[in-house]
Design a protein around this motif. Structure first.
Motif, PDB file in Angstrom:
ATOM      1  N   ARG A   1       0.830  -1.262  -0.196  1.00 30.06           N
ATOM      2  CA  ARG A   1       0.108   0.099  -0.036  1.00 30.06           C
ATOM      3  C   ARG A   1       0.812   1.270   0.189  1.00 30.06           C
ATOM      4  O   ARG A   1       1.980   1.393   0.408  1.00 30.06           O
TER       5      ARG A   1
ATOM      6  N   MET B   1      -3.749   3.435  -0.479  1.00 30.11           N
ATOM      7  CA  MET B   1      -4.367   3.834   0.544  1.00 30.11           C
ATOM      8  C   MET B   1      -3.577   4.736   1.623  1.00 30.11           C
ATOM      9  O   MET B   1      -2.292   4.605   1.698  1.00 30.11           O
ATOM     10  N   ASP B   2      -4.107   5.451   2.450  1.00 30.65           N
ATOM     11  CA  ASP B   2      -3.690   6.372   3.624  1.00 30.65           C
ATOM     12  C   ASP B   2      -3.370   5.502   4.845  1.00 30.65           C
ATOM     13  O   ASP B   2      -4.456   5.040   5.451  1.00 30.65           O
TER      14      ASP B   2
ATOM     15  N   LEU C   1      -7.764   4.539   9.297  1.00 32.37           N
ATOM     16  CA  LEU C   1      -8.065   3.130   9.673  1.00 32.37           C
ATOM     17  C   LEU C   1      -8.929   2.560   8.662  1.00 32.37           C
ATOM     18  O   LEU C   1     -10.003   3.114   8.074  1.00 32.37           O
ATOM     19  N   ASP C   2      -8.438   1.464   8.017  1.00 30.00           N
ATOM     20  CA  ASP C   2      -9.364   0.493   6.883  1.00 30.00           C
ATOM     21  C   ASP C   2      -9.918  -0.372   7.881  1.00 30.00           C
ATOM     22  O   ASP C   2      -9.045  -1.452   8.040  1.00 30.00           O
ATOM     23  N   GLU C   3     -11.376  -0.500   8.048  1.00 32.16           N
ATOM     24  CA  GLU C   3     -11.947  -1.494   8.990  1.00 32.16           C
ATOM     25  C   GLU C   3     -11.756  -2.841   8.549  1.00 32.16           C
ATOM     26  O   GLU C   3     -11.870  -3.636   9.143  1.00 32.16           O
ATOM     27  N   ALA C   4     -11.807  -2.779   7.153  1.00 32.21           N
ATOM     28  CA  ALA C   4     -11.970  -4.235   6.577  1.00 32.21           C
ATOM     29  C   ALA C   4     -10.937  -5.180   6.802  1.00 32.21           C
ATOM     30  O   ALA C   4     -10.894  -6.082   6.458  1.00 32.21           O
ATOM     31  N   SER C   5      -9.605  -4.237   6.989  1.00 30.62           N
ATOM     32  CA  SER C   5      -8.415  -5.099   7.366  1.00 30.62           C
ATOM     33  C   SER C   5      -7.955  -5.335   8.878  1.00 30.62           C
ATOM     34  O   SER C   5      -7.009  -5.919   9.002  1.00 30.62           O
TER      35      SER C   5
ATOM     36  N   THR D   1      -2.682   3.338  13.995  1.00 34.18           N
ATOM     37  CA  THR D   1      -3.696   2.844  12.960  1.00 34.18           C
ATOM     38  C   THR D   1      -3.427   1.209  12.559  1.00 34.18           C
ATOM     39  O   THR D   1      -4.195   0.618  12.690  1.00 34.18           O
TER      40      THR D   1
ATOM     41  N   TYR E   1      -4.412  -4.013  12.165  1.00 33.49           N
ATOM     42  CA  TYR E   1      -4.390  -5.162  11.171  1.00 33.49           C
ATOM     43  C   TYR E   1      -3.631  -6.359  11.530  1.00 33.49           C
ATOM     44  O   TYR E   1      -4.028  -7.246  10.810  1.00 33.49           O
TER      45      TYR E   1
END
Length: 440
Positions: free
Chosen positions: A293, A320-321, A325-329, A376, A380
């Motif tokens: 990413r 992606m930043d 937060l990428d909740e799916a990860s 953040t 993951y």
């Protein structure tokens, strides 16, 4: 000199872009060399050496100029200042260029750039320096050790002070000496395509000199070599075929330290241009997935180019930043690589202008950014998984202090390994890594 191309004018243009426009030296030099690939190897080498050398030794060069000029460097017109800098570098560090030629070419260049009225000043200062170069008085190391080291090694005083405070005088001097050595080109064999032995033979057939890497601070990297004797990488068929990847030996330690298990899902949150991700994908042997990413289209495109060149089916690029937060990860990754934005003080041989751009305040701002990213991306990591934090710097605030802070904030993680790698005189950048495991 090739028809209609004045190499010294190209060098001056590089210096102006770096010192006046704030561009990064390694990118500007690469851009010029790419544009003028048709120049003879000797001319390209001259452009590289004078450009990099002038930037590398700028503090010392300015000190010398100020000893012989009534007009101080910071009061000069930028063009004149950089003509003098590049000329003094040649006078002091390049025996192959006669002093008279250096002075004459500097005068011609000043006139060509529209400063004919100052050509006499340029000539006078340079000829005075040329006559007295061997008798220049430098700062007294007994009276002011910081200033002496700063001028002698062309390193800003605040960095010298910080390193002495963190690592002591002996280590600091060793690091300063290492940063004045030429940065080697180190490569890593693409083991999915070729063996190290076969790659070495292939490179020798292409006229490239190879040397094994042996370092007491690191495990034996039998797939890595130092290479020299080539013009540019794109001219090597073995490079175009993706048989090897150019990577500093210190950064190879990320994949070595992770030592991933087959079929792992690995997330590299700040991956561009993708060297560590490619290394991990190769270590997985075609299994699992490495999701590389980064923040921008430009950076993710660099990753995609490397995926394509190495023909990797178990690696993908995602924009992606890392601060969002990428909740799916959440809880999905076996391994998260957090090689985060840093002060870069470990790679000053390759990016020589970093030391002039970085400040203590900027470092402190980077620490805040690093902690925000760690807060953040640690989410993951699945239970029992690994978080690998790394930087290409030697600042304790960004390294050991961040790890201490993180472990206090996140007791569910424990430290497995922490290592500060210092730059070596012959190879290897300054680099830091910490392997953290999330408790099952």
């Amino acid at each position: 000199m090739t028809d209609s191309v004045n190499t010294r004018e190209l060098i001056l243009g590089i210096l102006m872009e770096v010192t006046k426009e704030g561009s990064y030296s390694h990118l500007v030099i690469r851009s010029v060399l790419d544009k003028y690939q048709y120049l003879e190897k000797k001319e390209r080498a001259f452009i590289t050496r004078v450009s990099e050398g002038t930037i590398q030794y700028m503090i010392e060069l300015d000190y010398i100029i100020n000893r012989f000029s009534k007009v101080k460097v910071n009061k000069m017109k930028p063009v004149i200042r950089n003509i003098l800098r590049m000329s003094v570098y040649q006078l002091k560090y390049m025996d192959s260029v006669p002093d008279s030629a250096v002075c004459n070419e500097a005068v011609k260049l000043a006139k060509r750039k529209g400063f004919g009225s100052l050509s006499g000043f340029v000539n006078g200062v340079l000829r005075n320096i040329s006559r007295n170069l061997s008798s220049i008085t430098y700062p007294d190391g007994q009276k002011d050790q910081i200033q002496y080291l700063s001028v002698h090694y062309s390193m800003p005083e605040w960095i010298v002070k910080q390193w002495i405070n963190d690592y002591g005088m002996e280590r600091t001097v060793s690091v300063l000496q290492a940063f004045l050595q030429e940065a080697p080109v180190t490569i890593r064999t693409n083991l999915l395509k070729i063996t190290p032995e076969a790659l070495e033979m292939r490179l020798k057939e292409e006229g490239v000199t190879t040397e094994k890497i042996v370092c007491a601070d690191m495990p034996e990297l039998n797939y890595a070599f130092m290479i020299s004797g080539f013009d540019h990488l794109n001219a090597l068929e073995s490079f175009r075929e993706g048989l090897f990847y150019v990577q500093d030996v210190s950064s190879m330690m990320v994949a070595e330290t992770v030592d991933p298990v087959k079929d792992s899902y690995i997330m590299d949150v700040c991956a561009a241009p993708g060297g560590k991700s490619v290394h991990l994908a190769e270590k997985l042997g075609g299994t699992g997935m490495v999701e590389a990413r980064d923040l921008t289209d430009y950076k993710t495109d660099l990753i995609r180019q490397n995926i394509a060149r190495h023909q990797l089916s178990n690696m993908r690029a995602v924009q992606m930043d890392a601060t969002v937060l990428d909740e799916a990860s959440i809880g999905k990754a076996d391994v998260v690589i957090a090689d985060l934005p840093c002060s870069g003080l470990g790679v000053m041989r390759r990016k020589t202008d970093i030391k002039y751009k970085m400040t203590l305040q900027t470092e402190q701002e980077l620490v805040s950014l690093q902690r925000k990213m760690l807060e953040t991306v640690c989410q993951y990591v699945k239970a029992g998984g690994t978080l690998l934090y790394s930087t290409c710097t030697m600042d304790k605030m960004e390294n050991e202090d961040n790890v201490t802070w993180f472990l206090k904030q996140h007791p569910q993680f424990e430290l497995v390994k922490m290592q500060q790698i210092f730059p070596q005189k012959t190879y290897g950048d300054g680099f830091f890594l910490a392997k953290l495991q999330k408790k099952a």
